[in-house]
Enzyme design. Sequence first.
Site, PDB file in Angstrom:
ATOM      1  CB  SER A  86     -13.818  77.595 -49.610  1.00  0.00           C
ATOM      2  OG  SER A  86     -12.997  78.675 -50.009  1.00  0.00           O
ATOM      3  CE1 TYR A  88     -13.506  76.278 -55.318  1.00  0.00           C
ATOM      4  CE2 TYR A  88     -13.527  78.245 -53.951  1.00  0.00           C
ATOM      5  CZ  TYR A  88     -13.126  76.942 -54.169  1.00  0.00           C
ATOM      6  OH  TYR A  88     -12.352  76.299 -53.232  1.00  0.00           O
ATOM      7  CE  LYS A 135     -15.308  74.673 -52.190  1.00  0.00           C
ATOM      8  NZ  LYS A 135     -15.151  73.281 -51.709  1.00  0.00           N
TER       9      LYS A 135
END
Length: 263
Positions: A140, A154, A158
């Site tokens: 990402s 998150y 990532k």
Amino acid sequence: MNDWLPATAVITGGASGIGLAIAQELAARGTRVMLADLPGEKLSAAQAAIPGALAQSCNVASESEVEALATAAFDQLGTVELLLNNAGVGGPRGKLWEVDPIAARAHFDVNFWGVWNGCRAFAGRMADQQIVSAIYNTGSENSLFCAVPQTAAYIAAKHAVLGLTESLREDLPEHVHAGLIVPGWVFTAIGDARVMRNGMDAGEFARITVPQILARRRFVVSHRTNVKRIDERIDALRESYAEFGVDDDMDVRDVIARLREGR
């Protein structure tokens, strides 16, 4: 730019979003795909939408289910020339100290350990094939900087996928490439649709990124505006090193190389 086309591909998170869009783009070029995702109507519909596609239910957080996916893929496809560890979920939101640690760990089970499980189950078998192949992991923009505030789990997952991928590159033989897909803002079901719908269409993203995959790029990218935030981090690091760093000859990789050479 397109100097390689995999005959076969396995894509986790293949029932929707980026995974499905890339599967459709590859299938249109002649690649036979196996879609892996949670069981249900979405997976069945995705399989039906791609002529000749195979489907395998799989929860990537389960090591045994990913092992079963690998066995099914090699049994049914014969070879796996492209693995895309793409399955992911949106993480818990809030200030770090307000986030339930159990929810954060559950998030890592999918967004980090799901990628780890895929690499672990497939990499050795792909190395043994002795054919040109590739493993791509979906990271990402949040692998490179904090794009979305108050999403610590998150962002951390990532970032971890970036580190995993960079390390994996050095474990693999020359004929098995490894790279990171770095989506910017793409419209998928991973977040609030009212917000996500402002992002790039997943089909457009696939059209931009598949040629980079076929060119076996180390980093597969889309949104050039990400460079602004990447530079902010790199500039801050360079400023600190310029002011406080000590000049020496202790770059770790250089030292290891000298030790191996007996110098």
